[in-house]
Design an enzyme around this catalytic site. Sequence first.
Site, short mmCIF file in Angstrom:
data_model
loop_
_atom_site.label_atom_id
_atom_site.label_comp_id
_atom_site.label_asym_id
_atom_site.label_seq_id
_atom_site.Cartn_x
_atom_site.Cartn_y
_atom_site.Cartn_z
N TRP A 246 0.83 -1.21 0.00
CA TRP A 246 0.00 0.00 0.00
C TRP A 246 0.85 1.26 0.00
O TRP A 246 0.53 2.23 -0.69
CB TRP A 246 -0.99 -0.02 1.17
CG TRP A 246 -1.97 -1.15 1.04
CD1 TRP A 246 -2.09 -2.22 1.87
CD2 TRP A 246 -2.94 -1.35 0.00
NE1 TRP A 246 -3.07 -3.07 1.41
CE2 TRP A 246 -3.61 -2.56 0.27
CE3 TRP A 246 -3.29 -0.63 -1.14
CZ2 TRP A 246 -4.62 -3.06 -0.56
CZ3 TRP A 246 -4.30 -1.13 -1.97
CH2 TRP A 246 -4.94 -2.32 -1.67
N ASP B 174 -1.43 6.75 6.52
CA ASP B 174 -2.48 5.84 6.09
C ASP B 174 -2.72 4.88 7.25
O ASP B 174 -1.88 4.03 7.54
CB ASP B 174 -2.02 5.09 4.83
CG ASP B 174 -3.00 4.01 4.39
OD1 ASP B 174 -4.03 3.82 5.07
OD2 ASP B 174 -2.74 3.35 3.37
N LYS C 101 -12.43 -1.69 7.80
CA LYS C 101 -11.80 -2.59 8.77
C LYS C 101 -12.26 -2.22 10.19
O LYS C 101 -13.05 -2.93 10.79
CB LYS C 101 -10.28 -2.55 8.63
CG LYS C 101 -9.83 -3.01 7.23
CD LYS C 101 -8.53 -2.40 6.85
CE LYS C 101 -8.17 -2.37 5.40
NZ LYS C 101 -8.29 -3.55 4.60
C1 PLP Z 1 -3.22 0.07 4.59
C2 PLP Z 1 -4.12 0.15 3.42
N1 PLP Z 1 -4.09 1.25 2.64
C3 PLP Z 1 -4.90 1.37 1.57
C4 PLP Z 1 -5.79 0.38 1.22
C5 PLP Z 1 -6.67 0.57 0.03
O1 PLP Z 1 -7.96 0.81 0.44
P1 PLP Z 1 -9.18 1.00 -0.58
O2 PLP Z 1 -9.45 -0.35 -1.14
O3 PLP Z 1 -10.25 1.52 0.32
O4 PLP Z 1 -8.77 1.98 -1.62
C6 PLP Z 1 -5.88 -0.77 2.01
C7 PLP Z 1 -6.83 -1.84 1.68
O5 PLP Z 1 -6.89 -2.87 2.26
C8 PLP Z 1 -5.01 -0.89 3.13
O6 PLP Z 1 -5.05 -1.97 3.91
#
Ligand code: PLP
Length: 370
Positions: free
Chosen positions: A115, A182, A206
């Site tokens: 991520w 994040d 989550k």
């Molecule tokens: C730490 C983290 N950042 C970003 C995301 C991406 O999230 P989204 O699918 O809501 O764009 C996730 C998805 O699991 C994640 O775990």
Amino acid sequence: MSRIDYLCPSLNLLQVVYNFNAGPSILPREVNEEASRAILDFNGTGLSILEIGHRTALFQEVVDEAMATVRELMRLDADHEVLFLHGGASTQFFQVPMNLLSEGATAAYLDCGVWGKKAIKEAKLFGNVDVVASSKDRNYTYIPKGFAIPAGAAYFHYTTNNTIEGTQMHAIPGTDVPLVADMSSDILSRVMDFNRFDLIYAGAQKNIGAAGVNLVVVRRDVLGKAARPLPSMMDYREHISAGSLLNTPPVFAIYVCMLTLRWLKQQGGIPAIEKINDRKAALLYDTLDSLPVFRPTVAKEDRSKMNVVFVMDDPDLEKAFLAACKANGMVGVKGHRSVGGFRVSLYNAMPLASVKVLTELMNDFAHTKA
Ligand SMILES: Cc1ncc(COP(=O)(O)O)c(C=O)c1O
């Protein structure tokens, strides 16, 4: 008799499912019950929550309670704004640099997993990126230490919990540059000084509520400095002025967030849930450490309390353990395709009792099948 060989018929009848999914993931049962009632009749109005306008007093109450509860749980000061935005955390990967990073300026990023890497890729569209440290050399199984954050950086961005790899940063990095995080997979799970951050974002799916909405917490002072015109929907200041209702929001998703936040408050807030989260993680890691057939992949000091990642060296045993999980109603334990093995997610709504059932199964499996 072992749990592997004996599947309790009453469990089957009740269709007990232990949901260890990484996200969207388990929600408190009370929240699901209340949300399902509201689909048929929202607060005795005779209307479904799916049918009410976002500019009604009915929905305004929902947004107000959701925002106030975030503020209270996170103990935010008056300089921070709370927003519920569309587009998932992935939209924040580019909305953050769009708002905070001028062309020619440099933002510092930590590269600690899938991520974070995606966030880095998007930031490069808007300015320079200085990757101050990376754990790519060991497949993102640890958190780099002792890295320096350049004083002139527009901001420093990191992922507090790496959902896929199962690492978590346990301390907030010391820096004077604006701090952006994040927190998608560990927000509201542990006590932190959230006011240290200039911008926090998290997909709701989550620890906050239902998929389809993002929580953004932003300090007002950090906005309006990047020299570029912004589309209204990308400009945090527009969302702040509109009280997070700039356009039609995901009404139902925000409603489920409000219920989940209310539930968390009823549990005693973040300090109380952190105690339970610590017990769940300790139980699972202690079990893993005591059973050589399972091998946790992450450096001990960087282990995540939300996503526990482990492998088994024998692929046949991995298949057999996965089948044993399935037979016992445990879902979502298969590891991400980039890591393999297993990933067990222990978000706020996961009861300690369910983790006990999983660890009993692990013990049974290790002693009878391995
Ligand atoms: C730490 C983290 N950042 C970003 C995301 C991406 O999230 P989204 O699918 O809501 O764009 C996730 C998805 O699991 C994640 O775990």
